[in-house]
Scaffold this motif. Structure first.
Motif, PDB file in Angstrom:
ATOM      1  N   UNK A  97       0.742  -1.461   0.096  1.00 46.76           N
ATOM      2  CA  UNK A  97       0.287  -0.217  -0.275  1.00 46.76           C
ATOM      3  C   UNK A  97       0.449   1.430   0.139  1.00 46.76           C
ATOM      4  N   UNK A  98       0.125   2.036  -0.668  1.00 43.40           N
ATOM      5  CA  UNK A  98       0.932   4.075  -0.319  1.00 43.40           C
ATOM      6  C   UNK A  98       0.866   3.667   0.572  1.00 43.40           C
ATOM      7  N   UNK A  99       1.915   5.263   1.972  1.00 43.62           N
ATOM      8  CA  UNK A  99       2.517   4.964   3.212  1.00 43.62           C
ATOM      9  C   UNK A  99       0.916   6.017   3.974  1.00 43.62           C
ATOM     10  N   UNK A 204       1.689  -3.480 -10.100  1.00 45.30           N
ATOM     11  CA  UNK A 204       2.308  -1.740  -9.801  1.00 45.30           C
ATOM     12  C   UNK A 204       2.419  -1.563  -8.307  1.00 45.30           C
ATOM     13  N   UNK A 205       3.526  -1.119  -8.494  1.00 46.13           N
ATOM     14  CA  UNK A 205       3.525  -0.213  -6.829  1.00 46.13           C
ATOM     15  C   UNK A 205       2.272   0.088  -6.113  1.00 46.13           C
ATOM     16  N   UNK A 206       2.082  -0.203  -5.058  1.00 48.38           N
ATOM     17  CA  UNK A 206       1.494   0.706  -4.101  1.00 48.38           C
ATOM     18  C   UNK A 206      -0.511  -0.088  -4.652  1.00 48.38           C
ATOM     19  N   UNK A 207      -0.352  -0.808  -5.302  1.00 52.73           N
ATOM     20  CA  UNK A 207      -1.797  -1.318  -5.454  1.00 52.73           C
ATOM     21  C   UNK A 207      -2.240  -2.514  -4.250  1.00 52.73           C
ATOM     22  N   UNK A 208      -3.624  -1.799  -4.157  1.00 51.17           N
ATOM     23  CA  UNK A 208      -4.247  -2.199  -2.632  1.00 51.17           C
ATOM     24  C   UNK A 208      -5.397  -3.631  -3.084  1.00 51.17           C
TER      25      UNK A 208
END
Length: 209
Positions: A97-99, A204-208
Motif C-alpha cells: 500500500x501507499x504510506x 504495480x507499486x502501491x496496488x491495494x
C-alpha cells in the motif's frame, strides 16, 4: 498442603508443556510464511488454539481474545492465499500500500487499542492492560496484512514483537519470551525476503487489495 503443592506443580508443568508445543508450531508458522508456504496457516491454527489456553491461564485476557481471532484468521489466510495465487498467476505474489494508507491504519488501530486498554483496566483483572491492548490491536491488523500478503506486515511485527518480549518476560512466560525474540529477527529477515520478491514482480507499486 502437600496435595495442594503437587497440584500447583502439575498445573504449572502442564501449562508450560502446552506453551512449548504452541511455541514450536508458532515458529513453524512464521518460517513457512516467510517461504510463502500456504501450510503456514494450519500450523498457525493449531498454535493459536493452544496459546489461547496459556494466555487465559496467565491473566493476559487481551492476548487470549487475540488468539481466538488468530484461529479465525488462519482459516481466512489459507483461503486468501489460494485466491491470490489463482488471481495473480504467480506462486508467490506480494503486494503493498501507499504510506498514507498505512498512516491512517496505524492511527485508527492506536485509538482502538486505547479503548480496549480502558475496558481491560477498568472491568477485568488483566495485567499490563494498556500495553497488552495495544499489541493486541496491532496484532489483529498485522495478521490481516499477512493474509493479504502485504510487504509491510513484517515492519508491523518488528514493533509488536519487541514490545511483547517485555510483557512476556514480566509474566515469566519463558518460551514465549524466547519465541518473540526469534520472531523479531525473523520479521526483519522476512521483510527483506518479501521486498526482494516484490521488486521482481510486475505488479504495480502501491496496488491495494
Amino acid at each position: 498442603m502437600n496435595e495442594l503443592l503437587s497440584k500447583l506443580l502439575a498445573d504449572w508443568q502442564l501449562l508450560h508443556s502446552i506453551e512449548l508445543v504452541a511455541t514450536l508450531l508458532a515458529v513453524a508458522y512464521v518460517v513457512l510464511a516467510l517461504k510463502h508456504s500456504i501450510w503456514c496457516w494450519p500450523a498457525a491454527l493449531l498454535s493459536t488454539l493452544l496459546f489461547t489456553h496459556v494466555m487465559w491461564g496467565s491473566a493476559l485476557l487481551s492476548d487470549a481474545l487475540l488468539h481466538i481471532y488468530y484461529a479465525g484468521m488462519a482459516v481466512y489466510g489459507w483461503w486468501r492465499w489460494r485466491q491470490l495465487q489463482q488471481q495473480s498467476g504467480q506462486a508467490q505474489p506480494v503486494y503493498e500500500w501507499v504510506w498514507q494508507r498505512h498512516l491512517l491504519l496505524i492511527s485508527l488501530t492506536a485509538m482502538a487499542g486505547l479503548v480496549l486498554g480502558y475496558l481491560m483496566a477498568n472491568y477485568t483483572h488483566a495485567d499490563f492492560a494498556y500495553l497488552d491492548a495495544q499489541t493486541t490491536a496491532f496484532s489483529l491488523v498485522a495478521t490481516w496484512l499477512v493474509a493479504k500478503k502485504l510487504l509491510s506486515n513484517w515492519l508491523y511485527w518488528v514493533v509488536i514483537d519487541a514490545v511483547s518480549i517485555f510483557v512476556y518476560a514480566q509474566k515469566h512466560l519463558y518460551f514465549l519470551t524466547a519465541l518473540f525474540m526469534l520472531y523479531t529477527v525473523i520479521a526483519v529477515v522476512g521483510y527483506f525476503v518479501w521486498r526482494s520478491q516484490y521488486q521482481m514482480q510486475t505488479t504495480l507499486p502501491g496496488k491495494a487489495l
